[in-house]
Design a protein around this motif. Structure first.
Motif, PDB file in Angstrom:
ATOM      1  N   GLY A 219      46.324  37.660  42.547  1.00  0.00           N
ATOM      2  CA  GLY A 219      44.467  37.419  42.664  1.00  0.00           C
ATOM      3  C   GLY A 219      43.659  36.414  42.793  1.00  0.00           C
ATOM      4  N   TRP A 223      42.050  33.314  44.705  1.00  0.00           N
ATOM      5  CA  TRP A 223      41.103  32.851  44.644  1.00  0.00           C
ATOM      6  C   TRP A 223      40.787  31.749  44.411  1.00  0.00           C
ATOM      7  N   THR A 226      41.873  29.781  47.188  1.00  0.00           N
ATOM      8  CA  THR A 226      41.129  29.465  48.427  1.00  0.00           C
ATOM      9  C   THR A 226      39.509  28.233  48.323  1.00  0.00           C
ATOM     10  N   THR A 227      39.453  28.283  46.808  1.00  0.00           N
ATOM     11  CA  THR A 227      38.543  27.958  46.599  1.00  0.00           C
ATOM     12  C   THR A 227      38.156  26.776  46.267  1.00  0.00           C
TER      13      THR A 227
END
Length: 230
Positions: A219, A223, A226-227
């Protein structure tokens, strides 16, 4: 000879310290060890170690630096690594359920077709933290120079400066480094299975914890990836 032995010993400690902290690689080694025995745990460790050897070769020729100069590639690696960790986390949680059933019957499941080597190898190849190590400290090990090991110790660094200096880029240091990793992948699975019957009882919990660790890292990696792309 003393300087070579010292370099090898420092390299071994460095490799051992690098391999020991909790993380996705050790989660897979632990799961394989308690469910399928020492050979499976050792093979999983070999998968992670083989990836380090490959990264070493790439760092030696300068290829790993491409990742450092390509932000979108770093983000893609985070996304790929995160997705794989979540996928393997589901498998670990399923193994935990199976282990609970077998524990009730007095044993744990033994799967001769263990995939621990492949899982650890693939995860290590897509692990940005492992790549980052070979972009930084790993390069420092390869490039010829001198490393004052204790000079940067908190509070006492000034007093200890010069007391433990090793040559970087030396074969002894690099051999010691991989020997330290080898010691961990032999000893960690052995320690897990050495408790005998207690491993049977702990197997479901260890497999479940491995799944949770993999899911947490997965996870977090998704994250970050993606950022990074955003």
């Amino acid at each position: 000879m003393p300087s070579l032995a010292l370099s090898a010993a420092v390299g071994a400690v460095f490799g051992l310290v690098l391999a020991a902290p909790p993380g996705p690689m050790n989660a897979i080694i632990a799961e394989e060890s308690v469910l399928r025995g020492w050979p499976a745990g050792f093979r999983a460790g070999l998968g992670a170690m083989l990836a380090d050897a490959l990264f070493f070769a790439l760092a030696f020729v300068g290829a790993v630096a491409v990742v450092d100069r390509t932000p979108w590639l770093r983000s893609a690696l985070y996304l790929l690594g995160g997705a794989l960790m979540l996928y393997f986390a589901v498998g670990a949680l399923r193994d935990a359920d199976a282990a609970r059933s077998f524990s009730a019957d007095g044993g744990v499941p033994v799967d001769a077709d263990s995939k621990g080597f492949r899982k650890a190898f693939v995860l290590a190849l897509t692990n940005p933290y492992q790549i980052a190590f070979w972009l930084t400290a790993g390069v420092g090990l390869i490039e010829p120079g001198r490393l004052d090991v204790l000079a940067h110790a908190p509070a006492v660094g000034d007093a200890l400066a010069g007391s433990l200096v090793v040559e970087t880029g030396s074969p002894a240091l690099l051999v010691g480094f991989f020997a330290g990793i080898g010691l961990w992948i032999v000893g960690f699975p052995a320690a897990l299975v050495a408790t005998g019957r207690r491993v049977d009882a702990a197997a479901p919990a260890v497999a479940a914890l491995s799944g949770v660790v993999l899911a947490g890292f997965g996870g977090a990696f998704l994250w970050i990836g993606t950022t990074g792309l955003a």
